[in-house]
Design a protein around this motif. Structure first.
Motif, mmCIF file in Angstrom:
data_model
loop_
_atom_site.group_PDB
_atom_site.id
_atom_site.type_symbol
_atom_site.label_atom_id
_atom_site.label_comp_id
_atom_site.label_asym_id
_atom_site.label_seq_id
_atom_site.Cartn_x
_atom_site.Cartn_y
_atom_site.Cartn_z
ATOM 1 N N LEU A 61 92.602 6.215 30.713
ATOM 2 C CA LEU A 61 93.481 7.065 29.912
ATOM 3 C C LEU A 61 93.296 8.535 30.295
ATOM 4 O O LEU A 61 94.270 9.280 30.462
ATOM 5 N N LEU A 62 92.029 8.947 30.481
ATOM 6 C CA LEU A 62 91.770 10.333 30.892
ATOM 7 C C LEU A 62 92.286 10.595 32.305
ATOM 8 O O LEU A 62 92.813 11.675 32.593
ATOM 9 N N GLU A 116 83.667 -1.886 28.274
ATOM 10 C CA GLU A 116 84.969 -1.226 28.192
ATOM 11 C C GLU A 116 86.000 -1.878 29.082
ATOM 12 O O GLU A 116 87.159 -2.024 28.738
ATOM 13 N N SER A 141 91.110 -1.871 26.428
ATOM 14 C CA SER A 141 90.073 -1.613 25.440
ATOM 15 C C SER A 141 90.757 -1.696 24.080
ATOM 16 O O SER A 141 91.460 -0.772 23.674
ATOM 17 N N GLN A 157 96.009 11.200 32.015
ATOM 18 C CA GLN A 157 96.319 12.530 31.478
ATOM 19 C C GLN A 157 96.068 13.622 32.518
ATOM 20 O O GLN A 157 96.827 14.595 32.607
ATOM 21 N N PRO A 196 91.390 1.483 28.724
ATOM 22 C CA PRO A 196 90.010 1.995 28.686
ATOM 23 C C PRO A 196 90.028 3.527 28.767
ATOM 24 O O PRO A 196 90.892 4.121 29.422
ATOM 25 N N THR A 197 89.083 4.147 28.103
ATOM 26 C CA THR A 197 89.069 5.610 28.007
ATOM 27 C C THR A 197 89.112 6.281 29.384
ATOM 28 O O THR A 197 89.818 7.268 29.594
ATOM 29 N N ARG A 198 88.367 5.743 30.339
ATOM 30 C CA ARG A 198 88.329 6.362 31.674
ATOM 31 C C ARG A 198 89.716 6.410 32.303
ATOM 32 O O ARG A 198 90.126 7.424 32.864
#
Length: 255
Positions: A41-42, A10, A32, A45, A37-39
């Protein structure tokens, strides 16, 4: 095969990523596909949600007053903004005192008045204002301190009107700063000598980013006490009062 496995991770290897340990800013996050990368992005947020919560968190003057030492009088006042929505949409109302609360401020012979105000982050005031106030008072022996004022729906300039009503020679407004995506609990300290309605930002000195991950309480208190003493000696604040705090005051020997 080893190369395919490496590219499927990732967060690809990035020589800039080593810099991230030196700052809370969002740098060297990697990619990504076409996005973050998802981590990360979270994390973004979550930080955004915390910033919104800080802006809308209700100010609790009773809890704040309870955290002050016994014998230190406190008065709660309001600005002319009747609610949070009005406060956010009409900043000018947050700079003026509700006329009904003016009689609560009894005039006296005070060297300095401290105003603890919600501003744009009540969380910052709840978490740090009392500690900074107590640490600063310890450095001001012999000063005549006005009753502490707790101000709801307040902007910085409200402190000038409050201090003028109290007859204080100086005012320090401890107020929650606009939350950022790396700090929702940042406290600001604004100092004005000769406070009165109508002053501009150039007439004040500001110490900002007071929080555990920013400027810690002890050096912030020493800096604020130094500027208060200099303001009283020179009878001015703002652009005419230089922030030339001796380095040894901010970093005492042994630290």
């Amino acid at each position: 095969m080893a190369d395919e496995i490496e590219h499927s991770k990732e967060t690809p290897a990035d020589p800039w990523s080593a810099l991230r340990r030196h700052t809370a800013a969002r740098i060297a996050l990697g990619r990504s596909g076409d996005g973050l990368p998802t981590r990360h992005l979270l994390d973004f947020q979550l930080a955004h949600a915390r910033a919104r919560d800080a802006v809308h968190l209700a100010f609790d003057p009773q809890a704040l007053a309870a955290s002050l030492p016994p014998g230190l009088a406190a008065v709660t006042v309001r600005s002319r903004a009747p609610d949070r929505a009005t406060y956010l949409q009409h900043p000018d109302l947050g700079r003026r005192l509700d006329p009904e609360d003016l009689p609560l401020l009894r005039r006296g012979d005070h060297d300095v008045a401290f105003v603890l105000a919600d501003g744009l982050s009540a969380r910052a005031v709840h978490d740090h204002a009392a500690s900074l106030l107590l640490a600063t008072l310890d450095l001001l022996p012999g000063w005549r301190i006005a009753p502490v004022v707790l101000a709801r729906q307040a902007r910085v300039a409200l402190g000038d009107e409050i201090a003028a009503a109290l007859g204080a020679a100086s005012v320090v407004m401890l107020i929650g700063e606009r939350p950022g995506l790396s700090a929702a609990d940042s406290l600001g300290a604004y100092l004005t000598f000769g406070p009165r309605p109508g002053l501009q930002n150039a007439d004040r000195n500001c110490i900002s980013n007071i929080r555990p991950d920013g400027l810690a309480i002890p050096p912030a208190a020493r800096k604020l006490a130094f500027l208060l003493a200099e303001a009283r000696r020179l009878k001015l604040s703002g652009v005419g009062l230089k922030d030339d705090v001796p380095a040894e005051l901010l970093s005492p020997p042994g630290l």
